[in-house]
Structures are given as structure tokens and as C-alpha cells.
Design a protein around this motif. Structure first.
Motif, PDB file in Angstrom:
ATOM      1  N   LEU A   1      17.015  -7.478  12.080  1.00 52.51           N
ATOM      2  CA  LEU A   1      17.550  -8.135  10.895  1.00 52.51           C
ATOM      3  C   LEU A   1      16.667  -9.294  10.445  1.00 52.51           C
ATOM      4  O   LEU A   1      16.136 -10.048  11.265  1.00 52.51           O
ATOM      5  CB  LEU A   1      18.955  -8.658  11.185  1.00 52.51           C
ATOM      6  CG  LEU A   1      20.027  -7.616  11.504  1.00 52.51           C
ATOM      7  CD1 LEU A   1      21.336  -8.301  11.870  1.00 52.51           C
ATOM      8  CD2 LEU A   1      20.223  -6.662  10.329  1.00 52.51           C
TER       9      LEU A   1
ATOM     10  N   GLU B   1      12.367  -3.748   8.812  1.00 52.17           N
ATOM     11  CA  GLU B   1      11.542  -2.544   8.694  1.00 52.17           C
ATOM     12  C   GLU B   1      11.511  -1.985   7.275  1.00 52.17           C
ATOM     13  O   GLU B   1      10.613  -1.195   6.936  1.00 52.17           O
ATOM     14  CB  GLU B   1      12.057  -1.462   9.657  1.00 52.17           C
ATOM     15  CG  GLU B   1      11.935  -1.821  11.130  1.00 52.17           C
ATOM     16  CD  GLU B   1      13.113  -2.651  11.646  1.00 52.17           C
ATOM     17  OE1 GLU B   1      13.177  -2.886  12.866  1.00 52.17           O
ATOM     18  OE2 GLU B   1      13.951  -3.075  10.819  1.00 52.17           O
ATOM     19  N   GLU B   2      12.449  -2.383   6.434  1.00 53.75           N
ATOM     20  CA  GLU B   2      12.515  -1.845   5.075  1.00 53.75           C
ATOM     21  C   GLU B   2      11.655  -2.626   4.091  1.00 53.75           C
ATOM     22  O   GLU B   2      11.442  -2.184   2.956  1.00 53.75           O
ATOM     23  CB  GLU B   2      13.971  -1.855   4.582  1.00 53.75           C
ATOM     24  CG  GLU B   2      14.887  -0.951   5.386  1.00 53.75           C
ATOM     25  CD  GLU B   2      16.333  -1.102   4.971  1.00 53.75           C
ATOM     26  OE1 GLU B   2      16.611  -1.871   4.008  1.00 53.75           O
ATOM     27  OE2 GLU B   2      17.198  -0.471   5.594  1.00 53.75           O
TER      28      GLU B   2
ATOM     29  N   GLU C   1      17.843  -6.476   4.128  1.00 59.85           N
ATOM     30  CA  GLU C   1      18.508  -6.986   5.324  1.00 59.85           C
ATOM     31  C   GLU C   1      17.748  -6.613   6.592  1.00 59.85           C
ATOM     32  O   GLU C   1      17.722  -7.380   7.553  1.00 59.85           O
ATOM     33  CB  GLU C   1      19.937  -6.448   5.402  1.00 59.85           C
ATOM     34  CG  GLU C   1      20.870  -6.991   4.330  1.00 59.85           C
ATOM     35  CD  GLU C   1      22.290  -6.528   4.531  1.00 59.85           C
ATOM     36  OE1 GLU C   1      22.575  -5.880   5.573  1.00 59.85           O
ATOM     37  OE2 GLU C   1      23.126  -6.799   3.660  1.00 59.85           O
ATOM     38  N   ASN C   2      17.146  -5.420   6.580  1.00 65.16           N
ATOM     39  CA  ASN C   2      16.428  -4.934   7.748  1.00 65.16           C
ATOM     40  C   ASN C   2      14.934  -5.148   7.573  1.00 65.16           C
ATOM     41  O   ASN C   2      14.360  -4.763   6.547  1.00 65.16           O
ATOM     42  CB  ASN C   2      16.720  -3.452   7.977  1.00 65.16           C
ATOM     43  CG  ASN C   2      18.182  -3.192   8.281  1.00 65.16           C
ATOM     44  OD1 ASN C   2      18.779  -3.863   9.113  1.00 65.16           O
ATOM     45  ND2 ASN C   2      18.764  -2.204   7.598  1.00 65.16           N
TER      46      ASN C   2
END
Length: 398
Positions: A2, A270-271, A267-268
């Protein structure tokens, strides 16, 4: 993972608004990534923290005054509500342009304000009158006389640079194509303003042109819209002290672009997608780096921009049979996003400033030193009232 995992409390008064009179008088937090222990020091001690045989790698990119002020032609503008905070400037035709990345001889990606209301096909005129902007709440005679549609012929004739909006980017930026001029950068140097980061809550001043620039930046490597700030602490004497200790110095170039100003909206972790930034590594620098790696000497990166360049370049080559990384000379575009879990191939130690909460730069430092180690060190820096961000203090991680 996160993004909120990389948040921390920072009082606003710790955000440095001014550069110190003496570059090397800043504080330095010395962090061991193996033990997590840290120690309060001064940057002037930095040469003694290096080891004979280390290779210190600098980013020699030079910042140019990339913030331009101009007037739109108004021919392709969309209406703007009078309740919009940007309406005052918009109705006077005023435009702020931040050049972020050169994509062709006359073409640049840029952030444009008021961006939503300026469409493809719009023309923007830049002049000395626009450059000498007045404080908020004031309006120059040229601005006041600028009609809504179209732009005044006098303003167009006075323009020293003219650009046309030819496209939109995936991050909200515009692509501008400038009309040919004999020396584009010379005019930008005259008209442009130092692109101080948004967290420095003041207008740029003439002294920022020298202070928001490393002492080793070179005219031939002009292209950054933000300073590689870990290098702002160095003075010619500090560099002399470093070399006299038997420490080798190399430099490469990465032009800092839009990614420096772009917050993480997902939020993540990795995105998130990072912007591409232009880099170059000379044959001499590549040879120095590869020799240090083959001899198992430390490669010490000055700044996260240097880390990204080195690790991106290494990622393009396979490891040797002995498991050693190499980099190749050349130029390209780096879009490497480094966050915890990343395996470093080149960098053994890092000098870096203190970064924004939840930023990709903080994630990089956490990847290098461990998230818990870094956040504990940051909490200590807050408690001890270190100065944060571009004009602030620094941290050496080894």
C-alpha cells in the motif's frame, strides 16, 4: 503493497523554503541499512564517510528555467466558470507552462495551467512582458488589455516564443510545438523562471538560478526541470577533499522530468506508472562503473536520479558468469520504478535528501535501506527538526 505504508508525519515548518548560505553546512543523518542505527552528523563530514576506492557517481544534469508565462490566442479555448479559481487569469488570457520533457527538436511535453480549458490547436505566446509577472492580485497593463478572443496582435508581435498545442498526454500534460527560433534555450533562459517545487511556497528569485543548481552541472547537459537535490550540498572544496582521499568520481546525466512533481494517485504501489526520463552514460563513465563493479568496490550514488539511471542501465544487460552487473555507454529513456523488493545490482551506498510522504522517491530509499529503518530515521529527523525536501538536509545510507 500500500502507498499508505510510506506515509509519515511532517510538520509544515520543517519544509525548507530557503537554501542555506553555505551549501555544505547542511546536516546529514548517517543510516546503516544493515543495523538500522543512525547518527547525527554534518554534510562537511561526508568525505570522511567514504572509503578509499569508492566510486562516487553524480548526476551532472543542469536545471533550466522551465516555467514560462504567456498568453493564449483564445481561438480554441473552452469556456470557464467565473467561480473557478483560475478564471481571473483565464479571462485575461494568461497561461503558465512548465516544460517537462523534450520529445523532439521543437516539441515538448508540458504542464499547462489552466490545463483543462486549453485544447489542441491553441496557440500560446511568450514575451518579456509575460515573464516579468506581478504578484497575485496585480495585473500588468499588457494583461489587462489582452482581450478574450482573439489575442491582441501587439502581444503576438511582441512574442519571443510561440507554441501550438498539438496533443494531450496520458498524465494530463500537453505536447507543445514551438515555432523555430535561432537559439531556443537562450530565449528560455531569458524568459523562464526557476521551476521551484510546489512545496516551496514563494516565487522564485534571481539567486535561485545559482542555488537550485549543483556546482558540477554542465551547460552541455542542460535539460532538468528539477534539481538532483542531493547534489546541492556539494562545494568545489568538498569535491576536492573527496578526490584527495583517493575516491574516484564519475558522472552521468538523467534529466529530471514530470515524475518529480507527479503524486501517486493509486492505493497499491505496484499499480503506479512512472514517467520516462532521458539519460546518458558516457564511455568513460561506463568504464569507471564497470571497473568498480568487477573489482568489488563500492558504487556510491548521489541522489535517487543517479540510482535510477545506474539500476536501469544495469537491468538492460545480463549478469556476467560471475554474477556481476554491467552498464553500457549510451543514451535512452529510463522508466524504472524502484520500491521494496527491488534487487539492486549496482548501488552500494546512497546520499539522498529527505523526501515527501508517500512519494516514489521515499519508496526507492525504503527499497534500499528497509522501510522500517527509513521511517524510524525519518521520525528521528522530524524530532530533531531536520530541514526537509529540496533545500533541506540529507541522509547517507550505507
Amino acid at each position: 503493497m500500500l502507498v499508505s505504508d510510506f506515509d509519515f508525519y511532517l510538520p509544515e515548518e520543517l519544509i525548507a523554503q530557503e537554501a542555506l548560505a553555505d551549501r555544505s553546512s547542511s546536516r546529514l543523518l548517517h543510516l546503516s541499512r544493515s543495523t538500522g542505527r543512525f547518527e547525527d552528523r554534518r554534510f562537511i563530514e561526508f568525505p570522511n564517510l567514504l572509503r578509499p576506492g569508492d566510486l562516487l557517481v553524480l548526476n551532472s544534469s543542469r536545471v533550466f528555467p522551465a516555467r514560462l508565462y504567456g498568453h493564449r490566442a483564445g481561438l480554441h479555448a473552452q469556456p470557464v466558470s467565473s467561480r473557478n479559481p483560475s478564471s481571473r487569469d483565464f479571462l485575461h488570457g494568461r497561461v503558465e507552462v512548465m516544460l517537462t520533457r523534450q520529445v523532439g527538436p521543437l516539441e515538448w511535453q508540458a504542464l499547462v495551467r489552466p490545463g483543462r480549458k486549453i485544447g489542441v490547436g491553441e496557440r500560446i505566446f511568450f514575451s518579456a512582458t509575460d515573464s516579468a509577472r506581478l504578484p497575485a492580485g496585480h495585473t500588468s497593463a499588457a494583461s489587462a488589455s489582452a482581450p478574450d478572443h482573439p489575442v491582441s496582435p501587439l502581444l503576438a508581435q511582441a512574442a519571443e516564443l510561440t507554441a501550438k498545442v498539438i496533443g494531450r498526454g496520458e498524465f494530463g500534460e500537453r505536447t507543445l510545438r514551438f515555432d523555430p527560433v535561432p537559439d531556443f534555450f537562450a530565449i528560455v533562459e531569458q524568459l523562464g523562471h526557476v521551476p521551484l517545487p510546489p512545496y516551496i511556497a514563494r516565487e522564485d528569485r534571481p539567486e535561485d538560478r545559482e542555488r537550485y543548481q549543483t556546482v558540477y552541472a554542465r551547460a552541455e547537459t542542460t535539460g532538468s526541470v528539477a534539481a538532483p537535490t542531493a547534489g546541492l550540498h556539494f562545494t568545489p572544496q568538498i569535491l576536492t577533499d573527496i578526490r584527495e582521499r583517493g575516491i574516484e568520481v564519475a558522472d552521468l546525466t538523467l534529466h529530471v522530468g514530470l515524475g518529480t512533481f507527479q503524486p501517486v494517485h493509486v492505493e497499491n504501489v505496484e499499480e503506479h506508472k512512472l514517467h520516462r526520463e532521458s539519460f546518458s552514460i558516457s564511455k568513460a563513465a561506463a568504464a569507471q562503473i564497470n571497473r568498480a563493479l568487477s573489482e568489488k568496490r563500492r558504487v556510491v550514488a548521489v541522489g535517487t536520479t543517479t540510482v535510477r539511471t545506474l539500476e536501469f542501465a544495469a537491468s538492460q544487460n545480463a549478469l556476467s558468469s560471475a554474477g556481476t552487473a554491467t552498464v553500457s555507454a549510451g543514451a535512452g529513456e529510463a522508466d524504472i520504478f524502484i520500491y521494496p523488493g527491488f534487487e539492486f545490482r549496482v548501488v552500494s551506498a546512497l546520499l539522498t535528501n529527505f523526501h515527501l510522504p508517500k512519494s516514489t522517491l521515499l519508496m526507492l530509499v525504503c527499497a534500499f535501506a528497509g522501510r522500517e529503518n527509513v521511517l524510524k530515521a525519518y521520525a528521528h529527523a522530524v524530532e530533531e527538526k531536520y530541514r526537509f525536501f529540496s533545500y533541506g538536509d540529507c541522509m547517507f545510507v550505507q
